[in-house]
Design a protein around this motif. Structure first.
Motif, PDB file in Angstrom:
ATOM      1  N   ASP A 110       0.859  -1.175   0.000  1.00  0.00           N
ATOM      2  CA  ASP A 110       0.000   0.000   0.000  1.00  0.00           C
ATOM      3  C   ASP A 110       0.899   1.229   0.000  1.00  0.00           C
ATOM      4  O   ASP A 110       2.128   1.121   0.112  1.00  0.00           O
ATOM      5  N   ARG A 111       0.291   2.403  -0.142  1.00  0.00           N
ATOM      6  CA  ARG A 111       1.051   3.640  -0.063  1.00  0.00           C
ATOM      7  C   ARG A 111       0.187   4.705   0.585  1.00  0.00           C
ATOM      8  O   ARG A 111      -1.031   4.712   0.435  1.00  0.00           O
ATOM      9  N   VAL A 112       0.840   5.581   1.327  1.00  0.00           N
ATOM     10  CA  VAL A 112       0.158   6.693   1.983  1.00  0.00           C
ATOM     11  C   VAL A 112       0.732   7.985   1.421  1.00  0.00           C
ATOM     12  O   VAL A 112       1.937   8.247   1.549  1.00  0.00           O
ATOM     13  N   VAL A 113      -0.123   8.772   0.785  1.00  0.00           N
ATOM     14  CA  VAL A 113       0.325  10.032   0.196  1.00  0.00           C
ATOM     15  C   VAL A 113       0.515  11.063   1.308  1.00  0.00           C
ATOM     16  O   VAL A 113      -0.400  11.333   2.081  1.00  0.00           O
ATOM     17  N   ILE A 114       1.699  11.630   1.364  1.00  0.00           N
ATOM     18  CA  ILE A 114       2.030  12.628   2.385  1.00  0.00           C
ATOM     19  C   ILE A 114       1.836  14.038   1.846  1.00  0.00           C
ATOM     20  O   ILE A 114       1.403  14.943   2.555  1.00  0.00           O
ATOM     21  N   SER A 115       2.149  14.240   0.573  1.00  0.00           N
ATOM     22  CA  SER A 115       1.988  15.551  -0.046  1.00  0.00           C
ATOM     23  C   SER A 115       1.629  15.364  -1.510  1.00  0.00           C
ATOM     24  O   SER A 115       2.307  14.637  -2.239  1.00  0.00           O
ATOM     25  N   LYS A 116       0.554  16.013  -1.944  1.00  0.00           N
ATOM     26  CA  LYS A 116       0.165  15.990  -3.345  1.00  0.00           C
ATOM     27  C   LYS A 116       0.917  17.073  -4.109  1.00  0.00           C
ATOM     28  O   LYS A 116       1.510  17.980  -3.530  1.00  0.00           O
ATOM     29  N   SER A 117       0.878  16.968  -5.425  1.00  0.00           N
ATOM     30  CA  SER A 117       1.551  17.948  -6.276  1.00  0.00           C
ATOM     31  C   SER A 117       0.873  19.317  -6.169  1.00  0.00           C
ATOM     32  O   SER A 117      -0.358  19.397  -6.103  1.00  0.00           O
ATOM     33  N   PRO A 118       1.663  20.405  -6.150  1.00  0.00           N
ATOM     34  CA  PRO A 118       3.135  20.435  -6.157  1.00  0.00           C
ATOM     35  C   PRO A 118       3.687  20.190  -4.755  1.00  0.00           C
ATOM     36  O   PRO A 118       3.062  20.560  -3.757  1.00  0.00           O
ATOM     37  N   THR A 119       4.868  19.586  -4.693  1.00  0.00           N
ATOM     38  CA  THR A 119       5.525  19.306  -3.424  1.00  0.00           C
ATOM     39  C   THR A 119       6.838  20.076  -3.363  1.00  0.00           C
ATOM     40  O   THR A 119       7.755  19.812  -4.136  1.00  0.00           O
ATOM     41  N   THR A 120       6.903  21.019  -2.471  1.00  0.00           N
ATOM     42  CA  THR A 120       8.103  21.836  -2.322  1.00  0.00           C
ATOM     43  C   THR A 120       8.980  21.290  -1.200  1.00  0.00           C
ATOM     44  O   THR A 120       8.566  20.409  -0.440  1.00  0.00           O
ATOM     45  N   SER A 121      10.190  21.832  -1.093  1.00  0.00           N
ATOM     46  CA  SER A 121      11.083  21.400  -0.022  1.00  0.00           C
ATOM     47  C   SER A 121      10.494  21.804   1.331  1.00  0.00           C
ATOM     48  O   SER A 121       9.709  22.750   1.448  1.00  0.00           O
ATOM     49  N   GLY A 122      10.862  21.046   2.357  1.00  0.00           N
ATOM     50  CA  GLY A 122      10.359  21.342   3.692  1.00  0.00           C
ATOM     51  C   GLY A 122      10.070  20.093   4.488  1.00  0.00           C
ATOM     52  O   GLY A 122      10.405  18.974   4.071  1.00  0.00           O
ATOM     53  N   GLU A 123       9.432  20.273   5.641  1.00  0.00           N
ATOM     54  CA  GLU A 123       9.148  19.170   6.558  1.00  0.00           C
ATOM     55  C   GLU A 123       7.676  18.795   6.499  1.00  0.00           C
ATOM     56  O   GLU A 123       6.807  19.664   6.430  1.00  0.00           O
ATOM     57  N   TYR A 124       7.394  17.491   6.551  1.00  0.00           N
ATOM     58  CA  TYR A 124       6.028  16.980   6.444  1.00  0.00           C
ATOM     59  C   TYR A 124       5.774  15.975   7.576  1.00  0.00           C
ATOM     60  O   TYR A 124       6.621  15.124   7.867  1.00  0.00           O
ATOM     61  N   GLU A 125       4.602  16.080   8.191  1.00  0.00           N
ATOM     62  CA  GLU A 125       4.192  15.124   9.219  1.00  0.00           C
ATOM     63  C   GLU A 125       3.770  13.809   8.567  1.00  0.00           C
ATOM     64  O   GLU A 125       3.152  13.794   7.496  1.00  0.00           O
ATOM     65  N   VAL A 126       4.097  12.709   9.220  1.00  0.00           N
ATOM     66  CA  VAL A 126       3.790  11.379   8.690  1.00  0.00           C
ATOM     67  C   VAL A 126       2.941  10.616   9.690  1.00  0.00           C
ATOM     68  O   VAL A 126       3.245  10.591  10.893  1.00  0.00           O
ATOM     69  N   GLU A 127       1.875   9.985   9.209  1.00  0.00           N
ATOM     70  CA  GLU A 127       1.025   9.104  10.014  1.00  0.00           C
ATOM     71  C   GLU A 127       0.667   7.896   9.158  1.00  0.00           C
ATOM     72  O   GLU A 127      -0.014   8.025   8.150  1.00  0.00           O
ATOM     73  N   LEU A 128       1.138   6.723   9.561  1.00  0.00           N
ATOM     74  CA  LEU A 128       0.997   5.517   8.742  1.00  0.00           C
ATOM     75  C   LEU A 128       0.254   4.438   9.514  1.00  0.00           C
ATOM     76  O   LEU A 128       0.714   3.993  10.572  1.00  0.00           O
ATOM     77  N   GLU A 129      -0.892   4.011   8.994  1.00  0.00           N
ATOM     78  CA  GLU A 129      -1.675   2.952   9.639  1.00  0.00           C
ATOM     79  C   GLU A 129      -1.345   1.598   9.011  1.00  0.00           C
ATOM     80  O   GLU A 129      -1.327   1.455   7.787  1.00  0.00           O
ATOM     81  N   VAL A 130      -1.099   0.609   9.867  1.00  0.00           N
ATOM     82  CA  VAL A 130      -0.803  -0.751   9.426  1.00  0.00           C
ATOM     83  C   VAL A 130      -1.857  -1.683  10.018  1.00  0.00           C
ATOM     84  O   VAL A 130      -1.825  -1.978  11.214  1.00  0.00           O
ATOM     85  N   PRO A 131      -2.819  -2.150   9.212  1.00  0.00           N
ATOM     86  CA  PRO A 131      -3.878  -3.034   9.730  1.00  0.00           C
ATOM     87  C   PRO A 131      -3.351  -4.448   9.996  1.00  0.00           C
ATOM     88  O   PRO A 131      -2.583  -4.993   9.193  1.00  0.00           O
ATOM     89  N   LYS A 132      -3.781  -5.029  11.094  1.00  0.00           N
ATOM     90  CA  LYS A 132      -3.327  -6.361  11.473  1.00  0.00           C
ATOM     91  C   LYS A 132      -3.646  -7.410  10.414  1.00  0.00           C
ATOM     92  O   LYS A 132      -2.827  -8.300  10.131  1.00  0.00           O
ATOM     93  N   ASN A 133      -4.847  -7.321   9.795  1.00  0.00           N
ATOM     94  CA  ASN A 133      -5.269  -8.397   8.895  1.00  0.00           C
ATOM     95  C   ASN A 133      -4.587  -8.361   7.537  1.00  0.00           C
ATOM     96  O   ASN A 133      -4.911  -9.159   6.669  1.00  0.00           O
ATOM     97  N   THR A 134      -3.617  -7.444   7.335  1.00  0.00           N
ATOM     98  CA  THR A 134      -2.922  -7.383   6.050  1.00  0.00           C
ATOM     99  C   THR A 134      -1.452  -7.735   6.156  1.00  0.00           C
ATOM    100  O   THR A 134      -0.777  -7.850   5.129  1.00  0.00           O
TER     101      THR A 134
END
Length: 345
Positions: A110-134
């Motif tokens: 799977d993939r989690v989009v952190i920033s859509k276009s346009p994406t400039t330089s800088g810092e981005y918060e990340v939150e990633l969910e991992v379901p047990k059944n996968t």
């Protein structure tokens, strides 16, 4: 978050690519709705063992958590933007930033989009969910910066010019969510065995076989009559020729497996858009919405059932499935990595 200069390797890709062009740091995680637990990682640590934090079980011995959520930050340096985009695109880079989630043991991706276009330089918060059944065992997390538009220029240059080309990546984390004694955790089991010595498995030189004799729990058999292939598939590394070959083989196997699972799950949908088994629900949740471009999962699953049942729509839905799986698996990435290794030998 520590800022530091990056040393980039030179690749054999026909365009500028930075394999350490995105800084990726995880700092904490939660289990379901529990309190956030800090991760105290060494600077070079890439394996994170959270199995003990999610090991609590109910009376039947089945782990009673549903989702692990990991938190952290991505930092995209200006120097990476300058390295992978031409001058005219650097102010508003046509790119998105995402983190891939992959589990080899359950062929989940799977993939989690952190920033859509346009994406400039800088810092981005990340939150990633991992379901047990996968997932089961170890989950891999890695960030990528991906071009979102084809470059309008006609003159060749040193930059990627096609949509969906990955132009930078970052640290690969290995998240250990359970140990070998939790074998019953996965919705789809896998095992290596010699096909030539098992009557219930196909003859010939088949690489794998997806077994549906127990419809509630399909099983993937890998043919160990091919010892070199079986050995490569057990490789745990992330770099080198064996790791690249392993990923290409897994992509080939996972494509065929997903096609079978998706067709069988879609064919099993009832009139209310429901299915009987957990693995069927997982497969449909993963793919059905994208196949029909809707957020209504029951509607998408009913449409899939109808298209699979109608000889006139069947070829078209198979074509959509093929397109979706190519996007989901992205075999080009692993083939490029393997070719890079081959050219360095």
């Amino acid at each position: 978050m520590t800022r530091h200069s990056q040393r980039y390797r030179t690749t054999t890709l026909p365009f500028s690519y930075r394999d350490k062009g995105v800084d990726f740091e995880l700092d904490s995680f939660t289990v379901d709705d529990g309190d956030r637990i800090a991760l105290e990682l060494n600077p070079s640590q890439t394996e994170i063992d959270i199995a003990s934090a999610v090991s609590s079980s109910d009376s039947s011995g089945v782990p009673n958590w549903d989702t692990v959520t990991l938190y952290g930050k991505l930092y995209l340096p200006e120097e990476t933007i300058k390295a992978v985009f031409p001058q005219g695109e650097r102010a508003q880079p046509p790119a998105k930033l995402y983190v891939t989630i992959r589990c080899h043991e359950t062929i989940y991706r799977d993939r989690v989009v952190i920033s859509k276009s346009p994406t400039t330089s800088g810092e981005y918060e990340v939150e990633l969910e991992v379901p047990k059944n996968t997932v089961r065992g170890t989950v891999e997390l890695r960030p990528y910066l991906v071009r979102t538009e084809a470059h309008p220029g006609e003159e060749p240059n040193d930059y990627a010019d096609q949509k969906n080309f990955r132009v930078a990546s970052g640290k690969l984390y290995y998240i250990v969510v359970d140990r070998d004694n939790d074998e019953e955790r996965a919705a789809i089991d896998g095992e290596r065995v010699r096909f030539s010595q098992n009557a219930h498995l196909p003859d010939g030189n088949k690489l794998y076989y997806l077994d549906f004799r127990n419809m509630s729990r399909p099983k993937l058999w890998i043919n160990s009559d091919h010892p070199r292939i079986a050995e490569v598939l057990q490789s745990r590394g992330s770099v080198g020729a064996e790791a690249r070959m392993r990923d290409v083989i897994l992509d080939q196997v996972s494509y065929g497996v997903w096609v079978q699972l998706l067709v069988r799950a879609g064919s099993a949908v009832d009139v209310e858009g429901e299915v009987e088994h957990e693995w069927q629900e997982m497969v449909l949740q993963t793919f059905a919405r994208n196949l029909y471009d809707t957020n209504n999962v029951p509607e998408a699953t009913r449409r899939l059932k109808g298209d699979l049942s109608d000889p006139e729509t069947l070829p078209h839905v198979i074509q959509r499935i093929d397109s979706e799986l190519q996007e989901y698996i992205d075999p080009r990435e692993q083939l490029i990595h393997l070719m890079e290794e081959g050219l360095q030998i």
